[in-house]
Design a protein around this motif. Sequence first.
Motif, short mmCIF file in Angstrom:
data_model
loop_
_atom_site.label_atom_id
_atom_site.label_comp_id
_atom_site.label_asym_id
_atom_site.label_seq_id
_atom_site.Cartn_x
_atom_site.Cartn_y
_atom_site.Cartn_z
N LEU A 67 13.05 27.34 87.40
CA LEU A 67 14.39 27.87 87.23
C LEU A 67 14.73 28.77 88.41
O LEU A 67 13.85 29.45 88.94
CB LEU A 67 14.47 28.68 85.93
CG LEU A 67 14.25 27.89 84.65
CD1 LEU A 67 14.25 28.83 83.44
CD2 LEU A 67 15.33 26.84 84.47
N TYR A 93 19.72 23.39 70.22
CA TYR A 93 18.81 22.25 70.12
C TYR A 93 17.62 22.61 69.23
O TYR A 93 17.22 21.83 68.37
CB TYR A 93 18.32 21.82 71.51
CG TYR A 93 17.38 20.64 71.46
CD1 TYR A 93 17.88 19.34 71.53
CD2 TYR A 93 16.00 20.81 71.32
CE1 TYR A 93 17.03 18.25 71.47
CE2 TYR A 93 15.15 19.72 71.26
CZ TYR A 93 15.66 18.45 71.33
OH TYR A 93 14.81 17.36 71.25
N CYS A 147 16.68 18.09 75.21
CA CYS A 147 17.61 19.22 75.12
C CYS A 147 18.56 19.22 76.31
O CYS A 147 19.76 19.36 76.16
CB CYS A 147 16.82 20.53 75.04
SG CYS A 147 17.84 22.01 75.02
N GLU A 148 18.01 19.05 77.50
CA GLU A 148 18.83 19.02 78.71
C GLU A 148 19.81 17.86 78.67
O GLU A 148 20.98 18.00 78.99
CB GLU A 148 17.93 18.92 79.94
CG GLU A 148 18.70 19.03 81.23
CD GLU A 148 17.80 19.03 82.45
OE1 GLU A 148 18.29 18.60 83.50
OE2 GLU A 148 16.64 19.44 82.35
N ARG A 168 8.78 25.84 78.60
CA ARG A 168 9.50 25.51 79.84
C ARG A 168 8.90 26.30 81.01
O ARG A 168 8.65 25.75 82.09
CB ARG A 168 10.98 25.84 79.71
CG ARG A 168 11.75 25.53 80.99
CD ARG A 168 13.21 25.88 80.89
NE ARG A 168 13.88 25.04 79.94
CZ ARG A 168 14.82 25.47 79.09
NH1 ARG A 168 15.19 26.73 79.09
NH2 ARG A 168 15.39 24.65 78.25
N TYR A 180 11.29 28.19 75.30
CA TYR A 180 11.40 28.93 76.56
C TYR A 180 10.02 29.13 77.19
O TYR A 180 9.84 28.98 78.39
CB TYR A 180 12.07 30.29 76.35
CG TYR A 180 13.55 30.20 76.08
CD1 TYR A 180 14.43 29.69 77.03
CD2 TYR A 180 14.08 30.66 74.88
CE1 TYR A 180 15.79 29.62 76.79
CE2 TYR A 180 15.44 30.60 74.63
CZ TYR A 180 16.30 30.09 75.58
OH TYR A 180 17.64 30.02 75.34
N THR A 182 22.74 24.03 74.10
CA THR A 182 21.93 25.17 74.52
C THR A 182 20.54 25.00 73.92
O THR A 182 20.35 24.26 72.95
CB THR A 182 22.53 26.49 74.02
OG1 THR A 182 22.49 26.52 72.59
CG2 THR A 182 23.95 26.69 74.53
N THR A 183 19.58 25.70 74.50
CA THR A 183 18.22 25.65 73.97
C THR A 183 18.19 26.11 72.52
O THR A 183 17.53 25.50 71.68
CB THR A 183 17.28 26.51 74.84
OG1 THR A 183 17.31 25.99 76.17
CG2 THR A 183 15.86 26.49 74.32
N GLY A 222 22.98 18.30 76.39
CA GLY A 222 24.04 19.23 76.78
C GLY A 222 24.11 20.45 75.88
O GLY A 222 24.98 21.30 76.07
N LEU A 255 12.17 19.25 75.82
CA LEU A 255 12.92 19.94 76.88
C LEU A 255 13.84 18.97 77.61
O LEU A 255 14.99 19.31 77.92
CB LEU A 255 11.95 20.61 77.85
CG LEU A 255 11.20 21.81 77.26
CD1 LEU A 255 10.04 22.21 78.15
CD2 LEU A 255 12.15 22.98 77.04
N ARG A 256 13.36 17.77 77.86
CA ARG A 256 14.22 16.76 78.51
C ARG A 256 15.34 16.31 77.58
O ARG A 256 16.48 16.12 78.03
CB ARG A 256 13.37 15.58 78.96
CG ARG A 256 12.48 15.94 80.14
CD ARG A 256 11.56 14.83 80.53
NE ARG A 256 10.77 15.20 81.71
CZ ARG A 256 9.56 14.73 81.95
NH1 ARG A 256 9.00 13.86 81.14
NH2 ARG A 256 8.90 15.13 83.02
#
Length: 82
Positions: free
Chosen positions: A61, A34, A24-25, A49, A46, A30-31, A28, A21-22
């Motif tokens: 979120l 990635y 992916c962020e 997360r 998802y 999209t989930t 840049g 998740l880190r």
Amino acid sequence: MPPASYPKAPSERQQFWLKHLRACEASGQTTIDYARQHGINAKSMYSARKGLAEKGALPRLPQDRFQKAQVVDDLGALENQW
């Protein structure tokens, strides 16, 4: 033994998801992009997360993801505004 209010160390599974998740962020992407690139199920990302956010391991979120809109009954009134 520490009090129950102290957070537990993340499990291997949680560490796996935190890492992805880190990354992916940071990438840049999209989930979905990635996940495809790394052979991971996007729905699982998802879900992970959400679970990690609920445990406080990730920021929650924002709940308000909708834009406010103005509804106009008279199309002529809208044209006069421009």
